[in-house]
Design an enzyme around this catalytic site. Structure first.
Site, short mmCIF file in Angstrom:
data_model
loop_
_atom_site.label_atom_id
_atom_site.label_comp_id
_atom_site.label_asym_id
_atom_site.label_seq_id
_atom_site.Cartn_x
_atom_site.Cartn_y
_atom_site.Cartn_z
N CYS A 31 2.60 -3.71 4.12
CA CYS A 31 1.76 -2.56 4.24
C CYS A 31 2.40 -2.01 5.56
O CYS A 31 3.54 -1.81 5.61
CB CYS A 31 0.36 -2.73 4.43
SG CYS A 31 -0.14 -3.82 5.84
N ASP A 66 0.80 -1.30 -0.09
CA ASP A 66 -0.02 -0.01 0.04
C ASP A 66 0.89 1.33 0.08
O ASP A 66 2.21 1.26 -0.28
CB ASP A 66 -1.14 0.01 1.06
CG ASP A 66 -0.66 0.09 2.52
OD1 ASP A 66 0.78 0.56 2.53
OD2 ASP A 66 -1.14 0.19 3.42
N HIS A 121 3.91 -32.35 9.55
CA HIS A 121 3.44 -30.80 9.45
C HIS A 121 2.33 -30.80 8.45
O HIS A 121 1.46 -30.15 8.15
CB HIS A 121 4.38 -30.07 9.05
CG HIS A 121 5.53 -29.99 10.16
ND1 HIS A 121 5.10 -29.59 11.41
CD2 HIS A 121 7.05 -30.28 10.08
CE1 HIS A 121 6.28 -29.64 12.29
NE2 HIS A 121 7.38 -30.12 11.38
N THR A 168 1.80 -2.47 8.67
CA THR A 168 2.21 -3.28 9.80
C THR A 168 2.44 -4.65 9.32
O THR A 168 2.96 -5.66 10.01
CB THR A 168 1.15 -3.54 10.92
OG1 THR A 168 -0.18 -3.74 10.37
CG2 THR A 168 0.82 -2.16 11.76
N HIS A 220 7.25 -25.49 8.49
CA HIS A 220 6.27 -26.31 9.27
C HIS A 220 4.80 -25.94 8.60
O HIS A 220 4.10 -26.77 8.88
CB HIS A 220 6.09 -25.85 10.77
CG HIS A 220 7.50 -26.40 11.59
ND1 HIS A 220 7.42 -26.51 13.01
CD2 HIS A 220 8.45 -27.14 11.00
CE1 HIS A 220 8.57 -26.90 13.20
NE2 HIS A 220 9.09 -27.11 12.09
#
Ligand code: RB5
Length: 156
Positions: free
Chosen positions: A68, A11, A136, A70, A101
């Site tokens: 972005c 963004d 996994h 965060t 994993h």
């Protein structure tokens, strides 16, 4: 699976970091498709999250990178697309383990959270790790079942 062709999206908070990460990847031989904004005008992060996720889910690219402020909103948007397992992280350990994993196919981080060197470490760790399968795989299959059916049959 070795990642070779990647989509990158962002963004307005992450244009400069996106450009640096893109250059870093291209120097290392990756093909990078930019579907994010190149402007610092406000840009809604779900648009880039969706575009990258769609390309990964459709097999147009091997994996996706999202940035972005965060890394949170853009990874949430990507994770709404069936088949996408996006991790948001701010250090390389989680990025590596998310491949080994969780078989993540998208990595996200925040331009307001990590600096350029940590961001490079995150993508390098993520791209060089391989899914380990085995025990996994069953858990990844459970995650995908939730996304596909909105239910989980296993109760452990
Ligand atoms: C934009 O202000 C900000 O909300 C966005 O970049 C991101 O951090 C959202 O999760």
């Amino acid at each position: 699976m070795a990642f070779k062709r990647l989509a990158i999206g962002n963004d307005h908070t992450a244009v400069a970091l996106k450009d640096e990460i893109r250059a870093h990847l291209e120097e290392r031989g990756y093909e990078v498709v930019n579907v994010g904004t190149d402007s610092t005008e406000r840009f809604d992060y779900p648009v880039s999250g969706y575009r990258v996720a769609r390309m990964v889910a459709d097999g147009e690219v091997d994996g996706g990178i999202l940035i972005c402020g965060t890394g949170v909103g853009i990874s949430l948007a990507a994770n709404k697309v069936e088949g996408i397992r996006a991790v948001v992280c701010s250090e390389p350990y989680s990025a590596r383990l998310s491949r080994q994993h969780n078989d993540t196919n998208v990595v996200a981080f925040g331009a307001r959270v990590v600096g350029i060197e940590t961001a490079k470490d995150i993508v390098d760790a993520w791209l060089s790790a391989e899914f380990e399968g085995g025990r996994h795989q069953r858990r990844v299959d459970m995650i995908d079942e939730i996304g596909r059916t909105q239910h989980l049959t296993a109760t452990n």
